[in-house]
Design an enzyme around this catalytic site. Structure first.
Site, PDB file in Angstrom:
ATOM      1  N   SER A 109       0.828  -1.214   0.000  1.00 35.43           N
ATOM      2  CA  SER A 109       0.000   0.000   0.000  1.00 35.43           C
ATOM      3  C   SER A 109       0.861   1.263   0.000  1.00 35.43           C
ATOM      4  CB  SER A 109      -0.905   0.006   1.233  1.00 35.43           C
ATOM      5  OG  SER A 109      -1.540  -1.232   1.411  1.00 35.43           O
TER       6      SER A 109
HETATM    7  N1  SAH Z   1      -0.316  -4.698   4.200  1.00 33.56           N
HETATM    8  C1  SAH Z   1       0.242  -5.151   2.957  1.00 33.56           C
HETATM    9  C2  SAH Z   1      -0.674  -4.843   1.807  1.00 33.56           C
HETATM   10  C3  SAH Z   1      -0.976  -6.063   1.014  1.00 33.56           C
HETATM   11  S1  SAH Z   1      -2.313  -5.909  -0.140  1.00 33.56           S
HETATM   12  C4  SAH Z   1       1.641  -4.602   2.773  1.00 33.56           C
HETATM   13  O1  SAH Z   1       2.144  -3.856   3.591  1.00 33.56           O
HETATM   14  O2  SAH Z   1       2.260  -4.978   1.792  1.00 33.56           O
HETATM   15  C5  SAH Z   1      -3.618  -6.730   0.707  1.00 33.56           C
HETATM   16  C6  SAH Z   1      -3.411  -8.190   1.010  1.00 33.56           C
HETATM   17  O3  SAH Z   1      -4.625  -8.667   1.571  1.00 33.56           O
HETATM   18  C7  SAH Z   1      -3.106  -9.077  -0.188  1.00 33.56           C
HETATM   19  O4  SAH Z   1      -1.887  -9.704   0.002  1.00 33.56           O
HETATM   20  C8  SAH Z   1      -4.266 -10.090  -0.189  1.00 33.56           C
HETATM   21  O5  SAH Z   1      -3.882 -11.395  -0.565  1.00 33.56           O
HETATM   22  C9  SAH Z   1      -4.695 -10.054   1.273  1.00 33.56           C
HETATM   23  N2  SAH Z   1      -6.028 -10.556   1.544  1.00 33.56           N
HETATM   24  C10 SAH Z   1      -7.187 -10.405   0.845  1.00 33.56           C
HETATM   25  N3  SAH Z   1      -8.203 -11.051   1.456  1.00 33.56           N
HETATM   26  C11 SAH Z   1      -7.677 -11.625   2.578  1.00 33.56           C
HETATM   27  C12 SAH Z   1      -8.208 -12.447   3.616  1.00 33.56           C
HETATM   28  N4  SAH Z   1      -9.499 -12.844   3.646  1.00 33.56           N
HETATM   29  N5  SAH Z   1      -7.385 -12.870   4.601  1.00 33.56           N
HETATM   30  C13 SAH Z   1      -6.081 -12.505   4.615  1.00 33.56           C
HETATM   31  N6  SAH Z   1      -5.508 -11.746   3.651  1.00 33.56           N
HETATM   32  C14 SAH Z   1      -6.294 -11.312   2.644  1.00 33.56           C
END
Ligand code: SAH
Length: 271
Positions: free
Chosen positions: A115
């Site tokens: 993000s």
């Molecule tokens: N906080 C992360 C952002 C990753 S993007 C960072 O700092 O890089 C959001 C993430 O949420 C993705 O990797 C996606 O696979 C995950 N995601 C989506 N639905 C989810 C769920 N039900 N449980 C856990 N992770 C989930």
């Protein structure tokens, strides 16, 4: 290809059209709060040693990112310090390392993104505002939904006593593990699982934050939140996504919808 002009080092005056107009006070406050050294110090601590290019040296770029967060309105010194403490370059592909301190989302594989720092900072500031702190100034246990590459989990680890971070994609969960292992972070626990169900084993949480947005805030998250706790999560609202803040007290649940945001979808199940 022509070489890009060298960018000056923070806090030098940046005299280009890309440069933001940063009030000196905000700049100084960010520098003070970030804890990031603002001058390159060579091994001997002398400022006149050969200065590395900004792309080789994350410190001035990171300090500038913190400065921009302050200009964008992030006021909590603890949040600014957290961003100053974490090297975002360690969480992106080497090919993208030179963009690590730009305020943009970057691909981390499998269609997911790390993000935007500005958005994470806004959410973390909202998350911890007014919550009880321990003697070190940290809030209690936080559940981080959507570990991705682990960057946000490490930022949260600076402001929370413990972080439980859950990811549904095994490859990203493993990647976050690899990213965090050498940093020996004692207060982050990575979990492979479906965060839509929360993570009951760690409940109750002082706060829950999500980096993926669903149709609503799952009931499981509200159940696993402590009284006095807060959830900050993107939620779909018609064709848009908005930032939702949920406060849980013994008197009930209060919800506030804030600005529009743009997160990847919250999906159920593991993969
Ligand atoms: N906080 C992360 C952002 C990753 S993007 C960072 O700092 O890089 C959001 C993430 O949420 C993705 O990797 C996606 O696979 C995950 N995601 C989506 N639905 C989810 C769920 N039900 N449980 C856990 N992770 C989930």
């Amino acid at each position: 290809m022509a070489q890009a002009p060298k960018r000056p080092h923070f806090p030098a005056h940046i005299n280009s059209s890309r440069a933001p107009l940063v009030p000196v006070t905000a700049r100084k406050a960010a520098a003070r709060a970030s804890g990031v050294p603002t001058k390159w110090q060579g091994a001997g601590g002398r400022h006149d040693l050969a200065k590395p290019d900004i792309d080789q040296d994350p410190i001035p770029a990171r300090a500038r990112m913190v400065e921009l967060l302050a200009v964008q309105g992030i006021k909590d010194a603890q949040v600014l310090r957290a961003f100053g403490a974490v090297d975002r370059r360690q969480f992106v592909d080497t090919a993208l390392a030179s963009q690590a301190y730009e305020d943009t989302a970057l691909p981390i594989g499998l269609g997911q993104t790390i993000s935007k720092p500005g958005v994470i900072a806004r959410m973390v500031e909202l998350l911890i505002r007014g919550l009880p702190r321990d003697a070190t100034g940290r809030v209690g246990r936080v559940l981080d939904i959507g570990t991705g590459c682990g960057y946000q989990a490490l930022v949260l680890a600076q402001v929370a006593s413990e972080v439980y971070s859950i990811e549904r994609l095994r490859a990203l969960h493993e990647r976050a593990r690899i990213n965090l292992r050498p940093l020996r972070v004692a207060n982050v626990r990575l979990i492979f699982g479906d965060g839509m169900k929360g993570y009951p084993d760690g409940a109750p949480y002082a706060a829950i934050i999500a980096a993926a947005g669903g149709e609503q805030v799952p009931e499981a998250w509200i159940d696993q939140l402590a009284y006095g706790g807060r959830i900050v999560a993107p939620v779909s609202s018609g064709t848009e996504q908005v930032l939702m803040v949920v406060d849980k007290s013994r008197a009930g649940i209060a919800r506030r919808a804030l600005e529009t945001v743009n997160f990847v979808p919250l999906k159920s199940g593991k993969a």
